[in-house]
Scaffold this motif. Structure first.
Motif, PDB file in Angstrom:
ATOM      1  N   ALA A  84       0.834  -1.202   0.000  1.00 45.16           N
ATOM      2  CA  ALA A  84       0.000   0.000   0.000  1.00 45.16           C
ATOM      3  C   ALA A  84       0.869   1.253   0.000  1.00 45.16           C
ATOM      4  CB  ALA A  84      -0.924  -0.011   1.207  1.00 45.16           C
ATOM      5  N   ALA A  85       1.965   1.228   0.778  1.00 50.63           N
ATOM      6  CA  ALA A  85       2.873   2.376   0.828  1.00 50.63           C
ATOM      7  C   ALA A  85       3.536   2.593  -0.524  1.00 50.63           C
ATOM      8  CB  ALA A  85       3.917   2.167   1.911  1.00 50.63           C
ATOM      9  N   TYR A  86       4.004   1.524  -1.158  1.00 51.20           N
ATOM     10  CA  TYR A  86       4.636   1.642  -2.475  1.00 51.20           C
ATOM     11  C   TYR A  86       3.667   2.226  -3.503  1.00 51.20           C
ATOM     12  CZ  TYR A  86       8.803  -1.085  -1.187  1.00 51.20           C
ATOM     13  OH  TYR A  86       9.972  -1.516  -0.627  1.00 51.20           O
ATOM     14  N   THR A  87       2.430   1.761  -3.466  1.00 44.54           N
ATOM     15  CA  THR A  87       1.426   2.262  -4.402  1.00 44.54           C
ATOM     16  C   THR A  87       1.207   3.755  -4.200  1.00 44.54           C
ATOM     17  OG1 THR A  87       0.314   0.104  -4.456  1.00 44.54           O
ATOM     18  CG2 THR A  87      -0.958   2.004  -5.194  1.00 44.54           C
ATOM     19  N   SER A  88       1.202   4.171  -2.931  1.00 46.76           N
ATOM     20  CA  SER A  88       1.044   5.589  -2.625  1.00 46.76           C
ATOM     21  C   SER A  88       2.226   6.402  -3.164  1.00 46.76           C
ATOM     22  CB  SER A  88       0.917   5.780  -1.113  1.00 46.76           C
ATOM     23  OG  SER A  88       0.880   7.148  -0.775  1.00 46.76           O
ATOM     24  N   TYR A  89       3.448   5.913  -2.955  1.00 48.96           N
ATOM     25  CA  TYR A  89       4.633   6.613  -3.452  1.00 48.96           C
ATOM     26  C   TYR A  89       4.582   6.755  -4.974  1.00 48.96           C
ATOM     27  CZ  TYR A  89       6.606   5.197   1.108  1.00 48.96           C
ATOM     28  OH  TYR A  89       6.831   4.970   2.427  1.00 48.96           O
ATOM     29  N   LEU A  90       4.190   5.676  -5.634  1.00 44.96           N
ATOM     30  CA  LEU A  90       4.144   5.685  -7.093  1.00 44.96           C
ATOM     31  C   LEU A  90       3.120   6.698  -7.593  1.00 44.96           C
ATOM     32  CD1 LEU A  90       4.336   1.833  -7.620  1.00 44.96           C
ATOM     33  CD2 LEU A  90       6.015   3.471  -8.479  1.00 44.96           C
ATOM     34  N   ASN A  91       1.943   6.694  -6.970  1.00 43.88           N
ATOM     35  CA  ASN A  91       0.881   7.601  -7.417  1.00 43.88           C
ATOM     36  C   ASN A  91       1.220   9.065  -7.142  1.00 43.88           C
ATOM     37  OD1 ASN A  91      -0.819   5.593  -8.420  1.00 43.88           O
ATOM     38  ND2 ASN A  91      -1.792   5.257  -6.437  1.00 43.88           N
ATOM     39  N   LYS A  92       1.863   9.334  -6.006  1.00 48.40           N
ATOM     40  CA  LYS A  92       2.141  10.713  -5.627  1.00 48.40           C
ATOM     41  C   LYS A  92       3.381  11.279  -6.312  1.00 48.40           C
ATOM     42  CE  LYS A  92       0.062  10.560  -1.000  1.00 48.40           C
ATOM     43  NZ  LYS A  92       0.334  10.644   0.463  1.00 48.40           N
ATOM     44  N   GLN A  93       4.398  10.444  -6.490  1.00 49.64           N
ATOM     45  CA  GLN A  93       5.685  10.954  -6.941  1.00 49.64           C
ATOM     46  C   GLN A  93       6.091  10.505  -8.334  1.00 49.64           C
ATOM     47  OE1 GLN A  93       7.591  13.194  -5.397  1.00 49.64           O
ATOM     48  NE2 GLN A  93       6.241  13.343  -3.622  1.00 49.64           N
ATOM     49  N   PHE A  94       6.049   9.219  -8.576  1.00 48.23           N
ATOM     50  CA  PHE A  94       6.737   8.695  -9.755  1.00 48.23           C
ATOM     51  C   PHE A  94       5.878   8.598 -11.008  1.00 48.23           C
ATOM     52  CE2 PHE A  94       9.320   6.600  -6.266  1.00 48.23           C
ATOM     53  CZ  PHE A  94      10.247   7.624  -6.269  1.00 48.23           C
ATOM     54  N   TYR A  95       4.607   8.284 -10.890  1.00 47.62           N
ATOM     55  CA  TYR A  95       3.779   8.263 -12.088  1.00 47.62           C
ATOM     56  C   TYR A  95       3.645   9.658 -12.690  1.00 47.62           C
ATOM     57  CZ  TYR A  95       2.472   3.391 -11.196  1.00 47.62           C
ATOM     58  OH  TYR A  95       2.488   2.029 -11.005  1.00 47.62           O
ATOM     59  N   PRO A  96       3.445  10.713 -11.869  1.00 46.68           N
ATOM     60  CA  PRO A  96       3.405  12.055 -12.475  1.00 46.68           C
ATOM     61  C   PRO A  96       4.717  12.440 -13.155  1.00 46.68           C
ATOM     62  CG  PRO A  96       2.425  12.106 -10.284  1.00 46.68           C
ATOM     63  CD  PRO A  96       3.070  10.749 -10.445  1.00 46.68           C
ATOM     64  N   GLU A 121      10.202  21.754  -3.417  1.00 48.15           N
ATOM     65  CA  GLU A 121       8.785  21.795  -3.036  1.00 48.15           C
ATOM     66  C   GLU A 121       8.551  21.372  -1.593  1.00 48.15           C
ATOM     67  OE1 GLU A 121       6.831  19.453  -5.989  1.00 48.15           O
ATOM     68  OE2 GLU A 121       6.943  21.032  -7.523  1.00 48.15           O
ATOM     69  N   GLY A 122       9.630  21.107  -0.853  1.00 42.97           N
ATOM     70  CA  GLY A 122       9.486  20.887   0.575  1.00 42.97           C
ATOM     71  C   GLY A 122       9.520  19.454   1.049  1.00 42.97           C
ATOM     72  N   LEU A 123       9.740  18.498   0.152  1.00 41.76           N
ATOM     73  CA  LEU A 123       9.850  17.111   0.587  1.00 41.76           C
ATOM     74  C   LEU A 123      11.146  16.947   1.372  1.00 41.76           C
ATOM     75  CD1 LEU A 123       8.259  14.438   0.272  1.00 41.76           C
ATOM     76  CD2 LEU A 123       9.769  13.870  -1.631  1.00 41.76           C
ATOM     77  N   SER A 124      11.081  16.320   2.521  1.00 41.55           N
ATOM     78  CA  SER A 124      12.251  16.232   3.397  1.00 41.55           C
ATOM     79  C   SER A 124      13.344  15.359   2.780  1.00 41.55           C
ATOM     80  CB  SER A 124      11.851  15.649   4.754  1.00 41.55           C
ATOM     81  OG  SER A 124      11.535  14.275   4.639  1.00 41.55           O
ATOM     82  N   PRO A 125      14.610  15.637   3.106  1.00 46.00           N
ATOM     83  CA  PRO A 125      15.708  14.794   2.603  1.00 46.00           C
ATOM     84  C   PRO A 125      15.526  13.320   2.954  1.00 46.00           C
ATOM     85  CG  PRO A 125      16.592  16.820   3.514  1.00 46.00           C
ATOM     86  CD  PRO A 125      15.123  16.806   3.839  1.00 46.00           C
ATOM     87  N   ARG A 126      14.992  13.045   4.137  1.00 42.43           N
ATOM     88  CA  ARG A 126      14.782  11.649   4.528  1.00 42.43           C
ATOM     89  C   ARG A 126      13.749  10.967   3.628  1.00 42.43           C
ATOM     90  NH1 ARG A 126      16.454   9.353   9.024  1.00 42.43           N
ATOM     91  NH2 ARG A 126      16.830  11.398   9.984  1.00 42.43           N
ATOM     92  N   SER A 127      12.665  11.685   3.301  1.00 43.80           N
ATOM     93  CA  SER A 127      11.644  11.119   2.423  1.00 43.80           C
ATOM     94  C   SER A 127      12.175  10.952   1.006  1.00 43.80           C
ATOM     95  CB  SER A 127      10.402  12.025   2.411  1.00 43.80           C
ATOM     96  OG  SER A 127       9.769  12.026   3.670  1.00 43.80           O
ATOM     97  N   ILE A 128      12.952  11.936   0.532  1.00 44.46           N
ATOM     98  CA  ILE A 128      13.536  11.826  -0.809  1.00 44.46           C
ATOM     99  C   ILE A 128      14.427  10.594  -0.895  1.00 44.46           C
ATOM    100  CG2 ILE A 128      15.173  12.906  -2.408  1.00 44.46           C
ATOM    101  CD1 ILE A 128      14.039  15.618  -1.533  1.00 44.46           C
ATOM    102  N   LYS A 129      15.219  10.372   0.134  1.00 42.59           N
ATOM    103  CA  LYS A 129      16.092   9.190   0.152  1.00 42.59           C
ATOM    104  C   LYS A 129      15.276   7.908   0.110  1.00 42.59           C
ATOM    105  CE  LYS A 129      19.783   6.968   2.789  1.00 42.59           C
ATOM    106  NZ  LYS A 129      20.654   7.052   3.988  1.00 42.59           N
ATOM    107  N   LYS A 130      14.200   7.871   0.889  1.00 37.48           N
ATOM    108  CA  LYS A 130      13.346   6.686   0.926  1.00 37.48           C
ATOM    109  C   LYS A 130      12.706   6.429  -0.437  1.00 37.48           C
ATOM    110  CE  LYS A 130       9.450   7.212   3.000  1.00 37.48           C
ATOM    111  NZ  LYS A 130       8.429   7.406   4.073  1.00 37.48           N
ATOM    112  N   TYR A 131      12.187   7.485  -1.070  1.00 38.19           N
ATOM    113  CA  TYR A 131      11.575   7.332  -2.382  1.00 38.19           C
ATOM    114  C   TYR A 131      12.612   6.933  -3.433  1.00 38.19           C
ATOM    115  CZ  TYR A 131       7.476   9.783  -0.462  1.00 38.19           C
ATOM    116  OH  TYR A 131       6.388  10.160   0.274  1.00 38.19           O
TER     117      TYR A 131
END
Length: 373
Positions: A84-96, A121-131
């Protein structure tokens, strides 16, 4: 064996270099004006086939979205919550950003552009690394599948993650917090600090998991909460037979806690397979609902001056044990950590840990001075 075929045309004879790919399919290395050039081109491609480095460039024309949804994601063995988390990441970040692009058109500079834009756009470095880890794993699989030759995520410049030192709840702070928790949930919160269990493990706890004679508790189930659309059974709560590390663990508990649990079982009329901590209907407690309606109001009312998460009670449990003299290995086993390095981070995390170090230093230097005198 590579070979050359002649083709007569209006501009004269042309020569096609031919070879067979790893599947035995006839392939063209190109059309040339001389037999020698065609032969050389065909031989070069044949050598790549023999060396295992040959690549079918047409496979990279598949779009990012099609590859992820039809190849990468279906072959991942993931927990429901992770999927579910991966699907969310894909929809929010990578598919666009990449969804309709062919894989072979996604360059390192394009990945770098996504990182820079996300950071602006304000995404934290930790989140960017995770994505970025997720994105890289997709392209790494494409390289392994010989859809791509190179991973465009290699050598991406990521923003620096600055680790902030987190505070650990002290016993005094917990006393203030527990007094602010409604009576119905007080024993549940005390169980977090008593056992160090994860949320899913604790809400899956049943009377049969407790051995009152041996004063021990066995963690052998966990409950995963997810949205119905991501659930294979269509249910919101899924009971899994074993916790995170796929192996039950047993550890000791104190008598006062056992007495409180025994009283709860008696007063609630609970059977061995009933949930110890549940809604009034006997169903699992939603983490988000508990956080919103119980936990956050209690933290605010307690006067604790920093953000305390429910999961931080698990951290506090480990820190208190180590500060009290428990050894790393026993705490590691109790917590269900797979690596001792995970347990080590809880060493010296209480506010008075450095005071203890200074007191120890003071004692040893005073003793040295006494011996010299």
């Amino acid at each position: 064996m590579a070979w050359v075929e002649e083709r007569a045309g209006v501009r004269g004879t042309r020569f096609i270099g031919l070879y067979r790919d790893p599947d035995g399919v006839k392939r063209s290395a190109g059309t040339f004006s001389s037999r020698r050039e065609a032969g050389r081109a065909a031989n070069r491609e044949e050598q790549k086939v023999l060396a295992g480095s040959w690549h079918d460039t047409t496979r990279g024309e598949i779009t990012f979205r099609d590859y992820v949804e039809n190849e990468w994601l279906p072959n991942k063995h993931l927990e429901i919550t992770t999927r579910a988390a991966y699907t969310s990441y894909l929809n929010k970040q990578f598919y666009p950003a990449f969804g309709n692009r062919p894989l072979n058109k996604i360059s390192p500079s394009l990945v770098q552009d996504w990182v820079s834009k996300a950071h602006r756009e304000g995404l934290s470095p930790r989140s960017i690394k995770k994505y970025h880890v997720l994105l890289s794993s997709i392209f790494r699989r494409a390289v392994r599948d010989r859809v791509l030759v190179h991973n465009p995520c290699d050598h991406t410049e990521l923003p620096k993650v600055i680790t902030k030192k987190s505070r650990t709840l002290t016993p005094d702070e917990f006393d203030g917090l527990i007094r602010a928790v409604p009576d119905r949930y007080r024993l549940m919160v005390e169980t977090f600090i008593e056992t160090g269990m994860r949320w899913g493990e604790l809400i899956a706890l049943r009377p049969r998991h407790i051995n009152f004679l041996r004063r021990s508790l066995t963690v052998e189930e966990t409950i995963v909460e997810t949205s119905k659309k991501h659930s294979p059974t269509g249910e919101r709560f899924i009971v899994k037979p074993y916790p995170k590390d796929n192996e039950p663990r047993t550890f000791g508990v104190r008598q006062d806690w056992l007495d409180a649990i025994a009283e709860r079982i008696k007063n609630e009329g609970l059977e061995p397979d009933d949930l110890l901590f549940a809604t009034r209907l006997g169903t699992p407690i939603s983490r988000n609902s508990f956080r919103t309606h119980v936990w956050l109001p209690a933290v605010k009312a307690s006067g604790v001056d920093f953000n305390v998460r429910i999961h931080d009670l698990r951290h506090a449990h480990a820190s208190w044990l180590l500060a009290g003299g428990s050894d790393l290995k026993s705490v590691m086993d109790r917590m269900g950590h797979a690596q001792i390095q995970t347990t080590q981070k809880y060493l010296h995390s209480l506010p008075d840990a450095d005071d203890k170090n200074l007191n120890a230093l003071d004692r040893i230097t005073r003793r040295s001075h006494t011996e010299r005198a």
